[in-house]
Design a protein around this motif. Structure first.
Motif, PDB file in Angstrom:
ATOM      1  N   LEU A  43      -3.559   2.790  12.579  1.00  0.00           N
ATOM      2  CA  LEU A  43      -2.485   2.130  11.843  1.00  0.00           C
ATOM      3  C   LEU A  43      -2.779   2.180  10.351  1.00  0.00           C
ATOM      4  CD1 LEU A  43      -1.966  -1.056  14.042  1.00  0.00           C
ATOM      5  CD2 LEU A  43      -0.601   1.036  14.012  1.00  0.00           C
ATOM      6  N   ILE A  44      -1.725   2.334   9.577  1.00  0.00           N
ATOM      7  CA  ILE A  44      -1.891   2.298   8.121  1.00  0.00           C
ATOM      8  C   ILE A  44      -1.097   1.114   7.574  1.00  0.00           C
ATOM      9  CG2 ILE A  44      -2.330   4.770   7.907  1.00  0.00           C
ATOM     10  CD1 ILE A  44       0.594   5.081   6.972  1.00  0.00           C
ATOM     11  N   PRO A  45      -1.570   0.525   6.467  1.00  0.00           N
ATOM     12  CA  PRO A  45      -0.843  -0.599   5.875  1.00  0.00           C
ATOM     13  C   PRO A  45       0.552  -0.163   5.419  1.00  0.00           C
ATOM     14  CG  PRO A  45      -3.035  -0.389   4.900  1.00  0.00           C
ATOM     15  CD  PRO A  45      -2.804   0.830   5.741  1.00  0.00           C
ATOM     16  N   TYR A  46       1.467  -1.081   5.477  1.00  0.00           N
ATOM     17  CA  TYR A  46       2.819  -0.810   5.004  1.00  0.00           C
ATOM     18  C   TYR A  46       2.797  -0.574   3.502  1.00  0.00           C
ATOM     19  CZ  TYR A  46       5.772  -1.494   9.061  1.00  0.00           C
ATOM     20  OH  TYR A  46       6.415  -1.316  10.249  1.00  0.00           O
ATOM     21  N   ASP A  47       3.513   0.447   3.076  1.00  0.00           N
ATOM     22  CA  ASP A  47       3.737   0.674   1.648  1.00  0.00           C
ATOM     23  C   ASP A  47       5.244   0.546   1.413  1.00  0.00           C
ATOM     24  OD1 ASP A  47       4.904   3.063   2.538  1.00  0.00           O
ATOM     25  OD2 ASP A  47       3.266   4.323   1.820  1.00  0.00           O
ATOM     26  N   GLY A  48       5.669   0.751   0.187  1.00  0.00           N
ATOM     27  CA  GLY A  48       7.081   0.576  -0.146  1.00  0.00           C
ATOM     28  C   GLY A  48       8.007   1.439   0.689  1.00  0.00           C
ATOM     29  N   ALA A  49       7.626   2.692   0.905  1.00  0.00           N
ATOM     30  CA  ALA A  49       8.483   3.600   1.671  1.00  0.00           C
ATOM     31  C   ALA A  49       8.609   3.146   3.125  1.00  0.00           C
ATOM     32  CB  ALA A  49       7.921   5.021   1.607  1.00  0.00           C
ATOM     33  N   MET A  50       7.499   2.657   3.697  1.00  0.00           N
ATOM     34  CA  MET A  50       7.555   2.188   5.090  1.00  0.00           C
ATOM     35  C   MET A  50       8.426   0.940   5.215  1.00  0.00           C
ATOM     36  SD  MET A  50       3.614   2.814   6.283  1.00  0.00           S
ATOM     37  CE  MET A  50       3.809   2.115   7.926  1.00  0.00           C
ATOM     38  N   VAL A  51       8.325   0.046   4.238  1.00  0.00           N
ATOM     39  CA  VAL A  51       9.158  -1.167   4.255  1.00  0.00           C
ATOM     40  C   VAL A  51      10.628  -0.783   4.176  1.00  0.00           C
ATOM     41  CG1 VAL A  51       9.761  -3.269   2.992  1.00  0.00           C
ATOM     42  CG2 VAL A  51       7.357  -2.653   3.313  1.00  0.00           C
TER      43      VAL A  51
END
Length: 193
Positions: A43-51
């Protein structure tokens, strides 16, 4: 009754004292279970694009997208047990990243006029944790945080078993672990009922 076990232990079997508590819990637990090892999830932390992608999918009603697999799994569990060592006043970062992935509006929670409303079906959540030092009063931030997560997502009961002071020179480590394992087995029986 389904139990989702979230293993957030970075060290594997034989090295992790928290996994000893999980083994004891499973000795007391009778029922269906599903194990999710965060170490294997990448899993990777949410970044702006994922949000932005998450919000666009939710707005379009596309909550069956694989992006929401973990949120749906969490929301559908009857009970949830998290095994995570006490690290840096809370827990390993992989667990926080996992929580980012399960917080999905319309799946695990929604908003009404009074604020967030939990949508999870679990009736209880538990935490098994071990700590090398004694946990100072008021600084079990991981346990407090997970209790708040459960509360927000609609899970009414929270249980915790902790073995602490395991790295203190001269501490009766085996006795501390044995006591915590007894409590974990008892909690397993509680989750079975």
């Amino acid at each position: 009754m389904s139990l989702l076990i979230v293993d957030a232990c970075p060290r594997g079997e034989g090295l992790s004292r928290t996994l000893k508590l999980l083994d004891a819990f499973l000795q007391g637990y009778q029922g269906e279970r599903q194990l999710l090892r965060l170490a294997g999830c990448s899993l990777i932390p949410y970044d702006g694009a994922m949000v932005e992608r998450r919000e666009a999918l939710i707005q379009a009603g596309r909550t069956q997208d694989p992006m929401f697999d973990l949120a749906r799994q969490f929301a559908q569990a009857d009970q949830i047990l998290i095994a995570a060592p006490y690290w840096d006043l809370s827990f390993p970062s992989a667990l926080k990243v996992y929580i980012e992935h399960i917080f999905a509006r319309t799946i695990t929670f929604m908003y009404d006029d009074s604020g967030p409303v939990g949508l999870c079906g679990a009736r209880r959540m538990g935490l098994l944790t071990t700590a090398g030092s004694p946990i100072p009063k008021g600084l079990n931030l991981g346990g407090s945080y997970l209790r708040a997560v459960g509360n927000m997502l609609g899970i009414p009961a929270f249980h915790q078993v902790t073995a602490q002071g395991l790295d203190i020179e001269g501490a009766p480590v085996e006795a501390i672990l044995a006591s915590a394992c007894r409590r974990a087995r008892k909690l397993g029986r509680t989750f079975s009922s």
